[in-house]
Design a protein around this motif. Structure first.
Motif, PDB file in Angstrom:
ATOM      1  N   ALA A  24       1.376   0.472  11.968  1.00  0.00           N
ATOM      2  CA  ALA A  24       1.098   1.870  12.296  1.00  0.00           C
ATOM      3  C   ALA A  24       1.421   2.139  13.763  1.00  0.00           C
ATOM      4  N   LEU A  25       2.308   3.090  14.003  1.00  0.00           N
ATOM      5  CA  LEU A  25       2.636   3.521  15.353  1.00  0.00           C
ATOM      6  C   LEU A  25       1.680   4.628  15.815  1.00  0.00           C
ATOM      7  N   GLN A  26       1.069   5.296  14.850  1.00  0.00           N
ATOM      8  CA  GLN A  26       0.030   6.309  15.059  1.00  0.00           C
ATOM      9  C   GLN A  26      -0.984   6.113  13.947  1.00  0.00           C
ATOM     10  N   ASP A  27      -2.153   6.728  14.068  1.00  0.00           N
ATOM     11  CA  ASP A  27      -3.064   6.759  12.924  1.00  0.00           C
ATOM     12  C   ASP A  27      -2.274   7.343  11.757  1.00  0.00           C
ATOM     13  N   SER A  28      -2.298   6.668  10.609  1.00  0.00           N
ATOM     14  CA  SER A  28      -1.420   7.054   9.507  1.00  0.00           C
ATOM     15  C   SER A  28      -2.135   7.042   8.167  1.00  0.00           C
ATOM     16  N   ILE A  29      -1.728   7.976   7.327  1.00  0.00           N
ATOM     17  CA  ILE A  29      -2.189   8.049   5.942  1.00  0.00           C
ATOM     18  C   ILE A  29      -0.979   7.745   5.080  1.00  0.00           C
ATOM     19  N   VAL A  30      -1.084   6.695   4.268  1.00  0.00           N
ATOM     20  CA  VAL A  30       0.031   6.249   3.441  1.00  0.00           C
ATOM     21  C   VAL A  30      -0.374   6.316   1.976  1.00  0.00           C
ATOM     22  N   ARG A  31       0.487   6.879   1.176  1.00  0.00           N
ATOM     23  CA  ARG A  31       0.305   6.895  -0.276  1.00  0.00           C
ATOM     24  C   ARG A  31       1.154   5.768  -0.850  1.00  0.00           C
ATOM     25  N   LEU A  32       0.513   4.878  -1.571  1.00  0.00           N
ATOM     26  CA  LEU A  32       1.187   3.766  -2.232  1.00  0.00           C
ATOM     27  C   LEU A  32       1.091   3.980  -3.733  1.00  0.00           C
ATOM     28  N   THR A  33       2.230   4.034  -4.388  1.00  0.00           N
ATOM     29  CA  THR A  33       2.263   4.157  -5.839  1.00  0.00           C
ATOM     30  C   THR A  33       2.612   2.797  -6.422  1.00  0.00           C
ATOM     31  N   LEU A  34       1.690   2.284  -7.241  1.00  0.00           N
ATOM     32  CA  LEU A  34       1.871   0.995  -7.909  1.00  0.00           C
ATOM     33  C   LEU A  34       2.120   1.211  -9.386  1.00  0.00           C
ATOM     34  N   SER A  35       2.784   0.260  -9.999  1.00  0.00           N
ATOM     35  CA  SER A  35       2.888   0.219 -11.453  1.00  0.00           C
ATOM     36  C   SER A  35       1.498   0.047 -12.052  1.00  0.00           C
ATOM     37  N   LYS A  36       1.279   0.588 -13.199  1.00  0.00           N
ATOM     38  CA  LYS A  36       0.018   0.402 -13.929  1.00  0.00           C
ATOM     39  C   LYS A  36      -0.259  -1.093 -14.136  1.00  0.00           C
TER      40      LYS A  36
ATOM     41  N   SER B 216       0.667   4.681 -13.594  1.00  0.00           N
ATOM     42  CA  SER B 216       0.645   4.285 -12.181  1.00  0.00           C
ATOM     43  C   SER B 216      -0.764   4.271 -11.608  1.00  0.00           C
ATOM     44  N   LYS B 217      -0.846   3.711 -10.400  1.00  0.00           N
ATOM     45  CA  LYS B 217      -2.050   3.759  -9.579  1.00  0.00           C
ATOM     46  C   LYS B 217      -1.631   4.355  -8.251  1.00  0.00           C
ATOM     47  N   GLU B 218      -2.383   5.343  -7.781  1.00  0.00           N
ATOM     48  CA  GLU B 218      -2.103   5.998  -6.505  1.00  0.00           C
ATOM     49  C   GLU B 218      -3.182   5.565  -5.514  1.00  0.00           C
ATOM     50  N   ILE B 219      -2.749   4.874  -4.461  1.00  0.00           N
ATOM     51  CA  ILE B 219      -3.672   4.291  -3.487  1.00  0.00           C
ATOM     52  C   ILE B 219      -3.440   4.937  -2.131  1.00  0.00           C
ATOM     53  N   ARG B 220      -4.541   5.310  -1.469  1.00  0.00           N
ATOM     54  CA  ARG B 220      -4.461   5.820  -0.097  1.00  0.00           C
ATOM     55  C   ARG B 220      -4.764   4.668   0.845  1.00  0.00           C
ATOM     56  N   ILE B 221      -3.890   4.492   1.832  1.00  0.00           N
ATOM     57  CA  ILE B 221      -4.069   3.462   2.847  1.00  0.00           C
ATOM     58  C   ILE B 221      -4.202   4.167   4.193  1.00  0.00           C
ATOM     59  N   LEU B 222      -5.299   3.889   4.905  1.00  0.00           N
ATOM     60  CA  LEU B 222      -5.539   4.453   6.230  1.00  0.00           C
ATOM     61  C   LEU B 222      -5.355   3.356   7.265  1.00  0.00           C
ATOM     62  N   LEU B 223      -4.396   3.556   8.154  1.00  0.00           N
ATOM     63  CA  LEU B 223      -4.122   2.588   9.209  1.00  0.00           C
ATOM     64  C   LEU B 223      -4.319   3.257  10.558  1.00  0.00           C
ATOM     65  N   LYS B 224      -5.144   2.650  11.404  1.00  0.00           N
ATOM     66  CA  LYS B 224      -5.274   3.095  12.792  1.00  0.00           C
ATOM     67  C   LYS B 224      -4.039   2.608  13.555  1.00  0.00           C
ATOM     68  N   GLN B 225      -3.705   3.312  14.615  1.00  0.00           N
ATOM     69  CA  GLN B 225      -2.575   2.915  15.444  1.00  0.00           C
ATOM     70  C   GLN B 225      -2.698   1.436  15.806  1.00  0.00           C
ATOM     71  N   GLY B 226      -1.630   0.685  15.599  1.00  0.00           N
ATOM     72  CA  GLY B 226      -1.593  -0.736  15.928  1.00  0.00           C
ATOM     73  C   GLY B 226      -1.963  -1.659  14.781  1.00  0.00           C
ATOM     74  N   GLN B 227      -2.606  -1.134  13.747  1.00  0.00           N
ATOM     75  CA  GLN B 227      -2.949  -1.995  12.614  1.00  0.00           C
ATOM     76  C   GLN B 227      -1.691  -2.343  11.821  1.00  0.00           C
TER      77      GLN B 227
ATOM     78  N   VAL C 121      -8.131   0.601   5.692  1.00  0.00           N
ATOM     79  CA  VAL C 121      -8.973   1.123   4.616  1.00  0.00           C
ATOM     80  C   VAL C 121      -8.093   1.541   3.444  1.00  0.00           C
ATOM     81  N   THR C 122      -8.426   1.054   2.245  1.00  0.00           N
ATOM     82  CA  THR C 122      -7.687   1.446   1.044  1.00  0.00           C
ATOM     83  C   THR C 122      -8.643   2.049   0.029  1.00  0.00           C
ATOM     84  N   LYS C 123      -8.095   2.947  -0.781  1.00  0.00           N
ATOM     85  CA  LYS C 123      -8.891   3.555  -1.835  1.00  0.00           C
ATOM     86  C   LYS C 123      -7.970   3.977  -2.972  1.00  0.00           C
ATOM     87  N   VAL C 124      -8.322   3.574  -4.195  1.00  0.00           N
ATOM     88  CA  VAL C 124      -7.585   4.042  -5.368  1.00  0.00           C
ATOM     89  C   VAL C 124      -8.051   5.477  -5.623  1.00  0.00           C
ATOM     90  N   LEU C 125      -7.126   6.431  -5.494  1.00  0.00           N
ATOM     91  CA  LEU C 125      -7.485   7.829  -5.693  1.00  0.00           C
ATOM     92  C   LEU C 125      -7.254   8.276  -7.131  1.00  0.00           C
TER      93      LEU C 125
END
Length: 114
Positions: A88-100, A28-39, A18-22
Motif C-alpha cells: 500500500a502506497l496510501q491507505d487503500s481499499i481493495v476488492r478481491l474476487t475469488l472463485s467460489k 464467487s467470494k467478494e473480499i474487502r482488504i484494508l491496507l494502511k500505507q506501508g502495509q 484487515v479482511t472481510k468477506v462481504l
C-alpha cells in the motif's frame, strides 16, 4: 439479493491488514482488504484466477519481477498460481474476487503470514 458497502465501516488497523468477506455468491467470494500505507501482503499465489479492484488508494502490485502501480478505479485479473504481492502506497481499499472454489481462510493465512 444482498447489498453490501465497500466504503462503510472501514476499520483500518495500524498493526495488521484487515479482511472481510462481504458477499458470497454461487460463483464467487467478494473480499474487502484494508491496507494502511506501508502495509504489505507478502508474495503468494492463488489456486484459481482472481480479480483485484482498487476501490480507493494506491498500491504497488508485484508480479513476476515487475511492479505495477495501481490507483483508485484500476482493476486487474490474474491467472491461477502466479506469484504476486501488494504494498500500500496510501491507505487503500481493495476488492478481491475469488472463485467460489477458493477459501477466505487462505487469504487470512496470507495476511497473517505477511
Amino acid at each position: 439479493m444482498k447489498i453490501e458497502y465497500f466504503n462503510e465501516n472501514l476499520d483500518f488497523n495500524e498493526k495488521k491488514i484487515v479482511t472481510k468477506v462481504l458477499l458470497e455468491t454461487s460463483f464467487s467470494k467478494e473480499i474487502r482488504i484494508l491496507l494502511k500505507q506501508g502495509q504489505m501482503m507478502k508474495e503468494h499465489k492463488a489456486p484459481f484466477p482472481i480479480i483485484v479492484h482498487i476501490i480507493d488508494g494506491r498500491i504497488d502490485f508485484g508480479m513476476q519481477g515487475s511492479v505495477h502501480p495501481l490507483k483508485k478505479g484500476d482493476i486487474i485479473t490474474l491467472d491461477a498460481n502466479i506469484p504476486h504481492d501488494l504494498t500500500a502506497l496510501q491507505d487503500s481499499i481493495v476488492r478481491l474476487t475469488l472463485s467460489k472454489l477458493d477459501t477466505s481462510e487462505r487469504v487470512e493465512k496470507v495476511v497473517s503470514d505477511s
